[in-house]
Design an enzyme around this catalytic site. Structure first.
Site, PDB file in Angstrom:
ATOM      1  CE  LYS A   1      18.780  -9.824 -14.354  1.00  0.00           C
ATOM      2  NZ  LYS A   1      20.705  -9.445 -13.594  1.00  0.00           N
TER       3      LYS A   1
ATOM      4  CE  LYS B   1      19.861 -13.127  -8.001  1.00  0.00           C
ATOM      5  NZ  LYS B   1      21.510 -12.822  -8.539  1.00  0.00           N
TER       6      LYS B   1
ATOM      7  CE  LYS C   1      26.148 -15.166 -14.740  1.00  0.00           C
ATOM      8  NZ  LYS C   1      25.990 -14.914 -13.336  1.00  0.00           N
TER       9      LYS C   1
HETATM   10  P1  ATP Z   1      21.670 -13.944 -11.886  1.00  0.00           P
HETATM   11  O1  ATP Z   1      20.624 -14.200 -12.537  1.00  0.00           O
HETATM   12  O2  ATP Z   1      22.364 -15.419 -11.577  1.00  0.00           O
HETATM   13  O3  ATP Z   1      21.710 -13.196 -10.591  1.00  0.00           O
HETATM   14  P2  ATP Z   1      22.506 -12.154 -13.914  1.00  0.00           P
HETATM   15  O4  ATP Z   1      22.586 -12.897 -15.279  1.00  0.00           O
HETATM   16  O5  ATP Z   1      22.052 -11.254 -13.628  1.00  0.00           O
HETATM   17  O6  ATP Z   1      22.821 -13.541 -12.704  1.00  0.00           O
HETATM   18  P3  ATP Z   1      24.918 -10.991 -13.285  1.00  0.00           P
HETATM   19  O7  ATP Z   1      26.262 -12.087 -12.887  1.00  0.00           O
HETATM   20  O8  ATP Z   1      24.321 -11.212 -11.696  1.00  0.00           O
HETATM   21  O9  ATP Z   1      24.563 -11.845 -14.131  1.00  0.00           O
HETATM   22  O10 ATP Z   1      25.760 -10.236 -14.091  1.00  0.00           O
HETATM   23  C1  ATP Z   1      27.079  -9.463 -14.771  1.00  0.00           C
HETATM   24  C2  ATP Z   1      26.746  -8.689 -15.449  1.00  0.00           C
HETATM   25  O11 ATP Z   1      25.759  -9.105 -16.544  1.00  0.00           O
HETATM   26  C3  ATP Z   1      26.055  -7.361 -15.001  1.00  0.00           C
HETATM   27  O12 ATP Z   1      26.906  -6.336 -14.850  1.00  0.00           O
HETATM   28  C4  ATP Z   1      25.208  -7.259 -14.937  1.00  0.00           C
HETATM   29  O13 ATP Z   1      23.860  -6.072 -14.991  1.00  0.00           O
HETATM   30  C5  ATP Z   1      24.636  -7.629 -16.399  1.00  0.00           C
HETATM   31  N1  ATP Z   1      23.085  -7.920 -16.694  1.00  0.00           N
HETATM   32  C6  ATP Z   1      23.046  -9.147 -16.575  1.00  0.00           C
HETATM   33  N2  ATP Z   1      21.957  -9.599 -17.364  1.00  0.00           N
HETATM   34  C7  ATP Z   1      21.519  -8.768 -17.462  1.00  0.00           C
HETATM   35  C8  ATP Z   1      21.086  -8.792 -19.011  1.00  0.00           C
HETATM   36  N3  ATP Z   1      19.418  -8.944 -18.948  1.00  0.00           N
HETATM   37  N4  ATP Z   1      20.357  -7.569 -19.531  1.00  0.00           N
HETATM   38  C9  ATP Z   1      21.701  -6.549 -19.652  1.00  0.00           C
HETATM   39  N5  ATP Z   1      22.816  -7.039 -18.605  1.00  0.00           N
HETATM   40  C10 ATP Z   1      22.862  -8.000 -18.117  1.00  0.00           C
END
Ligand code: ATP
Ligand code: LTN
Length: 342
Positions: free
Chosen positions: A207, A125, A210
């Site tokens: 990965k 980040k 969002k």
């Molecule tokens: P950002 O992109 O804003 O960092 P993010 O999409 O990684 O956000 P978070 O809010 O940080 O989402 O994560 C919420 C939950 O979703 C966490 O338990 C995280 O491990 C899970 N998660 C996020 N992205 C994935 C993915 N691609 N596959 C599986 N689990 C995920």
């Protein structure tokens, strides 16, 4: 951890505790769904469950105020739409329970600069937001430890990317317990066997996230059926034609995982089902099962979002419940440290 212990194991009168959180930092993706939200419901019966909308965490990256407010309601509504009954689970917004920020500060003082420097999420980040490498982004894991430790959580269901953060929460808890007397339950990450890491549809070595700028890279839980099918049709694959798991076939491996998660079939069963059929047909089928899976969630979500006042009332109730448990832990912590009570 591999297998979760029965919530009542050992002490029938006292259930074990589960806690997890999702940041309201954008539109939730299929990764969030399979890595976290879709699995939360399985704990309801046997555990005391706390699920929080981590808005304090989300401001480590600059947010537009109106969008942050909207996303906070949306994540809260999605918890319910994904099957969490607010009467059976404590659903709350992190900033409504002031104990999180307070314990977060305290735990900052029990977290080492060196350990925070090793966090992959911080490295990723800070590279992505080079103009805003703020102190909160760096100390993020101490606040996450506070979220977990305030509720004495035994298990933390998260996607694979959050394993490192749960491990640092364990280290902080162990350090604090060692410095005083046992205060915190040492938590364990609970990572799903399938769907722990859903990859980007456009760059399948990364990965699905969002906050990805490329909308075609992610399936959003609230995408329309047409958008879901269109994005899968455009998903990056390889020059092979067989629907088979294989090394270097990241795109197809990811689509097989998604198909398995949507249908409950194993990778071998998926390979058999699509034996002799091409990528085009497979991509369309993945789009269809995924749209079928998400459509009831979207319907329930729309219904909930049409009544913000009721969501607000549920948030208030959730915050009161959460605060009750959190304040007990925080008082204990303050006493152990030597803060004067009034
Ligand atoms: P950002 O992109 O804003 O960092 P993010 O999409 O990684 O956000 P978070 O809010 O940080 O989402 O994560 C919420 C939950 O979703 C966490 O338990 C995280 O491990 C899970 N998660 C996020 N992205 C994935 C993915 N691609 N596959 C599986 N689990 C995920
Ligand atoms: N850091 C997590 C979100 C999060 C969380 C938590 C997850 C904040 N606090 C407590 C589990 C437990 C993320 O970025 N996915």
């Amino acid at each position: 951890m591999t297998d979760i212990q029965n919530g009542n194991a050992g002490a029938p009168e006292k259930k074990k505790t589960v806690l997890s959180a999702v940041q309201p930092s954008g539109n939730l993706t299929l990764g969030n769904y399979f890595g976290s939200l879709s699995r939360f419901g399985e704990f309801t019966e046997m555990f005391d469950c706390y699920y929080c909308v981590a808005d304090l965490h989300s401001i480590t990256v600059r947010q537009v105020p109106a969008e942050l407010r909207r996303h906070t309601y949306e994540v809260y509504a999605l918890y319910i739409a994904c099957g969490l009954d607010p009467k059976e689970n404590v659903l709350f917004v992190q900033s409504h329970v002031h104990e999180h920020a307070e314990l977060g500060w305290i735990l900052d003082c029990y977290t080492m600069f060196g350990e925070l420097s090793r966090m992959t999420q911080f490295k990723d980040k800070s590279a992505k937001h080079a103009d805003n490498v703020n102190a909160g982004l760096f100390t993020y894991p101490a606040l996450m430890a506070a979220d977990i430790l305030l509720y004495q959580a035994d298990y933390v269901p998260v996607g694979a990317d959050q394993k490192q953060h749960v491990e640092i929460a364990r280290d902080i808890a162990t350090r604090f317990n060692g410095a005083y007397t046992p205060t915190f339950t040492v938590p364990e990450a609970y990572i799903p066997k399938e769907g722990a890491k859903i990859m980007s549809l456009q760059e399948p070595t990364k990965k699905m996230s969002k906050s990805d700028k490329n909308e075609n890279a992610s399936i959003y839980i609230l995408d329309s059926r047409d958008d879901i099918i269109r994005k899968f049709k455009r998903a990056v694959t390889d020059s092979d034609t067989c629907v088979r798991v294989g090394e270097g076939k990241d795109g197809i491996n990811n689509l097989i995982t998604i198909y398995s998660c949507c249908t409950g079939k194993s990778a071998e069963e998926v390979e058999c089902e699509f034996d002799g059929r091409g990528y085009g047909e497979f991509k369309l089928a993945v789009g269809e099962v995924c749209a079928d899976k998400l459509s009831p969630v979207k319907d329930k979500f729309d219904e909930l979002m049409a009544d913000k006042a009721s969501l607000g009332a549920l948030m208030k109730e959730g915050a009161e419940h959460a605060s009750y448990r959190a304040s007990r832990t925080l008082s204990k912590v303050k006493r152990k440290i030597g803060f004067v009570e009034i």
